[in-house]
Enzyme design. Structure first.
Site, short mmCIF file in Angstrom:
data_model
loop_
_atom_site.label_atom_id
_atom_site.label_comp_id
_atom_site.label_asym_id
_atom_site.label_seq_id
_atom_site.Cartn_x
_atom_site.Cartn_y
_atom_site.Cartn_z
N MET A 96 0.81 -1.22 0.00
CA MET A 96 0.00 0.00 0.00
C MET A 96 0.85 1.28 0.00
O MET A 96 0.57 2.23 0.72
CB MET A 96 -0.94 0.00 1.22
CG MET A 96 -1.87 -1.20 1.27
SD MET A 96 -2.94 -1.33 -0.17
CE MET A 96 -4.11 -0.02 0.19
N HIS A 115 -4.38 -5.89 -8.93
CA HIS A 115 -5.38 -4.92 -8.47
C HIS A 115 -6.76 -5.58 -8.58
O HIS A 115 -7.06 -6.21 -9.60
CB HIS A 115 -5.33 -3.66 -9.33
CG HIS A 115 -6.33 -2.63 -8.90
ND1 HIS A 115 -6.16 -1.87 -7.76
CD2 HIS A 115 -7.51 -2.26 -9.44
CE1 HIS A 115 -7.21 -1.07 -7.63
NE2 HIS A 115 -8.04 -1.29 -8.63
N GLU A 180 -7.86 -14.09 -7.59
CA GLU A 180 -6.51 -13.50 -7.50
C GLU A 180 -5.49 -14.59 -7.19
O GLU A 180 -4.41 -14.65 -7.78
CB GLU A 180 -6.45 -12.43 -6.40
CG GLU A 180 -7.25 -11.18 -6.69
CD GLU A 180 -7.02 -10.08 -5.66
OE1 GLU A 180 -5.87 -9.83 -5.29
OE2 GLU A 180 -8.01 -9.46 -5.22
C1 GRF Z 1 -5.65 -7.80 -2.89
O1 GRF Z 1 -7.03 -7.65 -3.14
C2 GRF Z 1 -4.85 -7.17 -3.99
O2 GRF Z 1 -5.46 -7.24 -5.24
C3 GRF Z 1 -4.78 -5.73 -3.55
O3 GRF Z 1 -4.63 -5.80 -2.14
C4 GRF Z 1 -5.21 -7.01 -1.66
C5 GRF Z 1 -4.15 -7.72 -0.89
O4 GRF Z 1 -4.64 -8.84 -0.22
N1 GRF Z 1 -3.73 -5.03 -4.22
P1 GRF Z 1 -3.63 -9.88 0.42
O5 GRF Z 1 -2.73 -9.11 1.40
O6 GRF Z 1 -2.84 -10.50 -0.69
O7 GRF Z 1 -4.48 -10.86 1.14
#
Ligand code: GRF
Length: 219
Positions: A96, A115, A180
């Site tokens: 972040m 994303h 994801e």
């Molecule tokens: C995911 O939804 C990713 O796409 C976004 O942040 C979130 C991270 O989740 N960039 P995690 O820490 O991998 O569980």
């Protein structure tokens, strides 16, 4: 951690729970996977994913952004940490922090991000809420090369899921995160084996990949 000679060394950058990082670590345990997660870096020392990575024997490094006066100083330290880790590819997984142009430029074509929207729709924060508010019936996630502008670089792969009545940002996020976890290891595989490369600011170049695999769609 020492990667086998024939595998690309990968650093995963996280800020939180790191579920995508875990999916990548699990995938990389297959003997034929072309990459090894050698380093996990978090800008938040208390990130749950960082502790988990350490328990797996992966080099787990905290670079606390609060310890640096500005973004440039933090990025300099991050760049040094990546160089010391001797990695080939940098994978952002819920990291972040916006990065400065010099760091992004240094890793051009070797840094990727995921994303939770079908980019170019809904870049940035609150993406799930905005997808629901749009009235669209399909949402998803996108893996892309990182460029200086946030969530804009060449798209490598996307996965789609339905948006259903009564979805909340949380229920939609849960549905998206499951895809994801499937598509990110696949995209990292392509980058590691050189079958997808940064081409122009807008496009990725594809070598030998199964184009069916670019899109996971609702069953
Ligand atoms: C995911 O939804 C990713 O796409 C976004 O942040 C979130 C991270 O989740 N960039 P995690 O820490 O991998 O569980």
């Amino acid at each position: 951690m020492n990667a086998s000679a024939d595998k690309k060394r990968v650093a995963v950058l996280i800020s939180g729970r790191g579920s995508n990082m875990k999916a990548l670590v699990e995938a990389s345990r297959a003997s034929d996977y072309p990459a090894e997660i050698t380093t996990v870096i978090s800008n938040r020392p208390g990130a749950a994913g960082l502790a988990w990575a350490g328990q797996q024997g992966i080099d787990a490094v905290a670079v606390d952004h609060k310890a640096y006066p500005d973004r440039a100083a933090f990025d300099e330290k991050l760049g040094e940490t990546l160089a010391a880790a001797n990695v080939d590819i940098v994978v952002l997984a819920g990291f972040m922090r916006l990065m400065t142009a010099p760091l992004v430029e240094r890793w051009k074509g070797r840094m990727i991000n995921i994303h939770p929207s079908l980019l170019p729709l809904f870049p940035g924060l609150d993406t799930h809420a905005r997808a629901i508010a749009s009235g669209m019936k399909v949402a998803g996630c996108t893996v892309h090369f990182v460029t200086a502008e946030m969530d804009v670089g060449p798209i490598i792969a996307q996965a789609a899921v339905p948006i259903v009545p009564d979805d909340t940002p949380d229920t939609l996020a849960e549905r998206i995160i499951t895809v994801e976890h499937r598509i990110y290891p696949e995209a990292v595989r392509w980058v590691a084996q050189g079958s997808v490369r940064f081409d122009t600011a807008a496009t990725a170049f594809y070598g030998r990949v199964n184009h069916q695999d670019h899109l996971l769609s609702p069953s």
